[in-house]
Each structure stands twice: as structure tokens, then as C-alpha cells.
Write a protein that holds these residues in place. Structure first.
Motif, PDB file in Angstrom:
ATOM      1  N   THR A 253       0.849  -1.177   0.000  1.00 40.14           N
ATOM      2  CA  THR A 253       0.000   0.000   0.000  1.00 40.14           C
ATOM      3  C   THR A 253       0.889   1.232   0.000  1.00 40.14           C
ATOM      4  N   THR A 254       0.561   2.180  -0.842  1.00 40.02           N
ATOM      5  CA  THR A 254       1.361   3.389  -0.906  1.00 40.02           C
ATOM      6  C   THR A 254       0.741   4.470  -0.050  1.00 40.02           C
ATOM      7  N   GLN A 255       1.572   5.342   0.438  1.00 42.23           N
ATOM      8  CA  GLN A 255       1.082   6.435   1.248  1.00 42.23           C
ATOM      9  C   GLN A 255       0.588   7.558   0.345  1.00 42.23           C
TER      10      GLN A 255
ATOM     11  N   ASP B  47       0.211  11.144  -1.386  1.00 42.95           N
ATOM     12  CA  ASP B  47       1.151  12.204  -1.714  1.00 42.95           C
ATOM     13  C   ASP B  47       0.579  13.504  -1.168  1.00 42.95           C
TER      14      ASP B  47
ATOM     15  N   ALA C 208      -0.631  16.190   6.680  1.00 45.15           N
ATOM     16  CA  ALA C 208       0.317  15.100   6.936  1.00 45.15           C
ATOM     17  C   ALA C 208       0.313  14.713   8.420  1.00 45.15           C
TER      18      ALA C 208
ATOM     19  N   GLU D  89       1.209  10.913   8.754  1.00 46.71           N
ATOM     20  CA  GLU D  89       2.256  10.755   7.742  1.00 46.71           C
ATOM     21  C   GLU D  89       3.403  11.672   8.151  1.00 46.71           C
TER      22      GLU D  89
ATOM     23  N   GLN E  35       6.316  12.709   5.833  1.00 43.55           N
ATOM     24  CA  GLN E  35       5.999  13.732   4.841  1.00 43.55           C
ATOM     25  C   GLN E  35       5.944  15.119   5.478  1.00 43.55           C
TER      26      GLN E  35
END
Length: 188
Positions: free
Chosen positions: A52-54, A56, A83, A88, A91
Motif C-alpha cells: 500500500t502506498t502512502q 502524496d 500530513a 504521515e 511527509q
């Protein structure tokens, strides 16, 4: 007035065709086909599905005029707030100035928020200023949450953003809003 954050909507993007590749990728599943009679059926385990991608959370691009003013500065601050709220932290940390990244390593920045429940970030309107060919935007930052024991946590500080005005010899990076300094104090 506190900045309001609307729920983020994640939109799946179609993959672009790669030059020289006749296959076009779509979001539609392909029908399963069995192995051909000559295919080697002992090829090992199935490949792992992609991780799974975080999301952007970089600040979106604005028009040059909007980028130069308060809207450009708030754009960076809102990306930072999103973020933090989405946890996140890497980021959010990436948006900080080199001096702040030296003050807080990526791990220590994330540790500041470790064990907190739902995090809310408020960044009310700030003030614009200018000095020596640069523009500055200063805004208060308030981060609230509950700790693992359910006690309220409050982290307060100030964000100072800077951009070099359109001065001859300045780079595109210098002309973008970026964190100059961030202070955060745990006030529990």
C-alpha cells in the motif's frame, strides 16, 4: 479563524502507457486464464501484491500569482497539517527547514506524536511580512489529541515560512514558500 480541513478523497490514477510497451494498463481486472499445455506450472509462489502506498501530501501547484502571496504560504501549511493529521510524519518532516530537520530527526519528530489518538491541527490565519528581498508568513500552530491514557494533549507553536521574491539570480526553489522555522511546545 481556524483552518477547516475537508476529508481527503483518494482517487486512483490510471497508469500511463510506457513507450515501447504495447500493453495498456487499466484498472479493470484481467480474466484469469489457465496455463497453456506447454507452460511450466511449477513456477514457485505467487508474487506478493504491491505494498500500500502512502498518499502524496505535497502542496498542490498553484498559479504563479497565487503562489507568490498568502495563498502559496497557506498551501504549504495546510499540506503540513494534513500530513500530521493523517500520521504521515515523514511527509510533514520533509517540509521542514534543514535547521528544523537537524533539531528533530525524522524519528524524534514522529516520536513527538507517538501514542496519540486522533490528531487535529489548527493553523489560523497568519501575517505577511517582507524584508531584504524575501516575503515571510507567520502563523500560530495548535495540535490537539489525546494520549494513550485518554488525557488531552496540546502542542502549540509558530510556523514561519519564507520565499525569496522574484530577485534576479534566485532559483525556482528559493521562490517557493518553505518552512524557515517551526517551534512546537508540548503543553499537555
Amino acid at each position: 479563524m481556524c483552518a477547516a480541513f475537508a476529508p481527503l478523497m483518494l482517487v486512483a490514477c490510471e497508469q500511463a502507457a510506457i513507450p515501447g510497451n504495447d500493453a495498456v494498463s487499466t484498472n479493470e481486472p484481467t480474466p484469469a486464464t489457465g496455463p497453456s499445455p506447454s507452460a511450466d506450472t511449477n513456477q514457485g509462489p505467487e508474487p506478493e501484491p504491491p505494498a500500500t502506498t502512502q498518499p502524496d501530501l505535497r502542496p498542490p501547484l498553484l498559479t504563479p500569482e497565487a503562489e507568490r502571496g498568502e495563498k502559496g504560504a497557506r498551501n504549504v501549511l495546510l499540506s503540513f497539517a494534513r500530513a500530521i493529521e493523517l500520521k504521515e510524519f515523514a511527509q510533514a518532516w520533509a517540509l521542514l527547514s534543514p535547521a528544523d530537520q537537524e533539531k528533530w530527526s525524522k524519528a524524534s519528530f514522529a516520536d513527538m506524536f507517538a501514542g496519540l489518538g486522533k490528531i487535529t491541527v489548527a493553523i489560523p490565519s497568519g501575517t505577511m511580512g517582507a524584508a531584504a528581498g524575501s516575503s515571510y508568513y507567520t502563523a500560530p500552530v495548535t495540535i490537539t489529541a489525546n494520549d494513550k491514557d485518554g488525557r488531552p494533549v496540546r502542542i502549540e507553536g509558530e510556523a514561519v515560512l519564507r520565499r525569496v521574491n522574484d530577485v534576479d539570480g534566485s532559483t525556482a526553489e528559493q521562490r517557493r514558500w518553505h518552512f524557515e522555522k517551526l517551534t512546537l511546545d508540548w503543553t499537555h
